[in-house]
Scaffold this active site. Sequence first.
Site, short mmCIF file in Angstrom:
data_model
loop_
_atom_site.label_atom_id
_atom_site.label_comp_id
_atom_site.label_asym_id
_atom_site.label_seq_id
_atom_site.Cartn_x
_atom_site.Cartn_y
_atom_site.Cartn_z
N CYS A 31 49.77 4.92 25.86
CA CYS A 31 50.81 3.90 25.63
C CYS A 31 51.01 3.00 26.84
O CYS A 31 51.45 1.87 26.69
CB CYS A 31 52.11 4.56 25.22
SG CYS A 31 52.53 5.95 26.27
N GLU A 69 59.87 6.43 21.24
CA GLU A 69 58.96 6.14 22.36
C GLU A 69 57.78 5.41 21.73
O GLU A 69 56.94 6.04 21.06
CB GLU A 69 58.49 7.43 23.04
CG GLU A 69 59.61 8.29 23.60
CD GLU A 69 60.31 7.65 24.79
OE1 GLU A 69 59.67 6.86 25.50
OE2 GLU A 69 61.49 7.94 25.01
N ASN A 112 47.58 10.89 20.69
CA ASN A 112 46.87 10.63 21.94
C ASN A 112 47.17 11.62 23.07
O ASN A 112 46.35 11.76 23.98
CB ASN A 112 47.08 9.17 22.40
CG ASN A 112 48.52 8.84 22.67
OD1 ASN A 112 49.42 9.51 22.19
ND2 ASN A 112 48.75 7.80 23.44
P1 NAP Z 1 51.51 6.37 14.53
O1 NAP Z 1 50.47 5.95 13.57
O2 NAP Z 1 52.78 5.60 14.59
O3 NAP Z 1 51.83 7.90 14.19
C1 NAP Z 1 52.74 8.65 14.95
C2 NAP Z 1 53.29 9.77 14.09
O4 NAP Z 1 54.08 9.20 13.05
C3 NAP Z 1 52.21 10.58 13.40
O5 NAP Z 1 52.59 11.94 13.35
C4 NAP Z 1 52.20 9.97 12.00
O6 NAP Z 1 51.68 10.82 11.00
C5 NAP Z 1 53.68 9.74 11.80
N1 NAP Z 1 54.01 8.83 10.70
C6 NAP Z 1 53.21 7.89 10.11
N2 NAP Z 1 53.89 7.26 9.13
C7 NAP Z 1 55.13 7.80 9.09
C8 NAP Z 1 56.29 7.58 8.30
N3 NAP Z 1 56.31 6.65 7.34
N4 NAP Z 1 57.40 8.30 8.55
C9 NAP Z 1 57.42 9.23 9.53
N5 NAP Z 1 56.33 9.51 10.30
C10 NAP Z 1 55.21 8.80 10.10
O7 NAP Z 1 50.94 6.43 16.02
P2 NAP Z 1 49.56 7.04 16.55
O8 NAP Z 1 48.45 6.16 16.11
O9 NAP Z 1 49.48 8.50 16.27
O10 NAP Z 1 49.81 6.89 18.12
C11 NAP Z 1 49.62 5.70 18.79
C12 NAP Z 1 50.91 4.97 19.06
O11 NAP Z 1 51.80 5.82 19.78
C13 NAP Z 1 50.71 3.77 19.96
O12 NAP Z 1 51.50 2.71 19.50
C14 NAP Z 1 51.20 4.26 21.32
O13 NAP Z 1 51.59 3.26 22.20
C15 NAP Z 1 52.33 5.12 20.90
N6 NAP Z 1 52.67 6.05 21.99
C16 NAP Z 1 53.82 5.85 22.69
C17 NAP Z 1 54.14 6.70 23.75
C18 NAP Z 1 55.41 6.55 24.54
O14 NAP Z 1 55.81 7.52 25.19
N7 NAP Z 1 56.07 5.41 24.52
C19 NAP Z 1 53.28 7.74 24.08
C20 NAP Z 1 52.11 7.89 23.33
C21 NAP Z 1 51.82 7.05 22.28
P3 NAP Z 1 50.16 10.64 10.48
O15 NAP Z 1 49.29 10.91 11.65
O16 NAP Z 1 50.09 11.69 9.44
O17 NAP Z 1 50.05 9.25 9.96
#
Ligand code: NAP
Length: 473
Positions: free
Chosen positions: A281, A247, A151
């Site tokens: 987020c 995060e 995002n």
């Molecule tokens: P996500 O599905 O959790 O993916 C995040 C990253 O983790 C991606 O690079 C993903 O790769 C990787 N990943 C997936 N499965 C994994 C595994 N088993 N082991 C290690 N890495 C793995 O999140 P998203 O959909 O990209 O982002 C949305 C989420 O991020 C929301 O929950 C949002 O709230 C959170 N977020 C938090 C913050 C903060 O600062 N607190 C900021 C922004 C976003 P792939 O894409 O290849 O699956």
Amino acid sequence: MQKQFYLNGEWVEGQGFIELYSPHTKEVLAQIPQATEEQVKQAIDAAEAARPVMAGLTALERAEILEHLAQLFKDNRQRAAEIISLEGAKPIKFALAEIDRTIETYKFAAEEAKRLTGEMIPMDAAKGGAGRFGYTITQPIGVIGAITPFNFPQNLVAHKVGPAIAAGNTIVLKPASQTPLSALFLAELIAQTNLPKGAFNVVTGSGRVVGDALVTSDKVKMITFTGSPAVGIGIRNKAGLKRVALELGSNAGLIIDRGTNIDDIVAKCVVGAFSNQGQVCISIQRIYVMEEVADEFIEKFVAAAQKLKVGNPLHMETDIAAMIHADEQVRAQQWVEEAAAKGAEVLTGGSITDGVFAPTILHNVESHAKVSCQEVFAPIVSVNRISSIEEGIQAINDSNYGLQAGIFTQDIQTAFAASKKLEVGGVIINDIPTYRVDQMPYGGVKESGTGKEGLKYAIHEMVESKLIVWNQA
Ligand code: NAP
């Protein structure tokens, strides 16, 4: 076009590829190499080999590399923003704003690189400390595995790469599968700086293969992860003794007190709830508004949401485009239907038109509806009426998450009480919970994560503090 990995300062061919589609137009943007476990190991080895030269750079040299990177983003602002819009469907005005923040983030990292110090320890304050002189020094932790979400594909990467370089570490970056082009563009820019070969590597591919290889490697000393709670918890469970910063997500809440000038806050609430299609987020997900101002707020908020321009993310006037995946839009619609079945009123939106899920406002939402208690990550916001601020605070705290919360109030005692009682990492008074500038400490409690970002805070998580004691007797 077939893309390559950036490994040990070289562009390296992959073997297997997957097609990257634009979420909005559905056109194929590029063929993305899918790293094998072996290729991730090569990237980790390159980062490991670069450790001594990286640790040997002076603070000034590290700061100059980061300043150069900030300048390169300035020079390539439009291109960097277009890549985000193409692969992430982020409307271009928000993508440009993200690049402006990315520039600031790298500049802050450059400044912090020059301020990294240890501390003097008053050894002789203890009986056994006479004649001893003690202080701490900070040393780089080593290889950092950075795993990032879709995002904010430049600025959230900058929140890991910037502090890692500032602290003298080396990095292997695994970007989200939907936004690899931004990470590869970053590699193109980094290649133009004096960063030592091997200090920054990008491997693209699935979370399961690339992410797992990083998380389980003994050579990786820290995982810095931004993403969903489910993946974050899985990482922590596998990471063993390595440092882990998480995060994670939230269902951010906002309280609107009586006496608030509604005209002053509506535009902010629209941005907070709907920018980047609510895929932020700290997007506003739940609004608790005092009875006295509820009718006025709801009427003006709905009218403003209905004026948002839906369209192509590359057009400057567009406010809302497609969400990251078609199935995410279907999920959003199902969650709205579930809330409606539990008694919520759909004031606007709730459906997919021309491939775009419309900005959606719900009223009277039951606290156990998914749109309220889970992270909605879609342009959906719930508005509920409250008869006391305490009720709003309790509703916000009735959550598995706790990243940031906001309160609009003219009453100073209310503001103080709310800032103490809200169970979140940050309370924003007289603004939306979505407010963030990049140097502030940022991170959640509960399932919103552990550890803080914001350059100074992230850097302190990325160094070892070593104690030195001299016996002068
Ligand atoms: P996500 O599905 O959790 O993916 C995040 C990253 O983790 C991606 O690079 C993903 O790769 C990787 N990943 C997936 N499965 C994994 C595994 N088993 N082991 C290690 N890495 C793995 O999140 P998203 O959909 O990209 O982002 C949305 C989420 O991020 C929301 O929950 C949002 O709230 C959170 N977020 C938090 C913050 C903060 O600062 N607190 C900021 C922004 C976003 P792939 O894409 O290849 O699956």
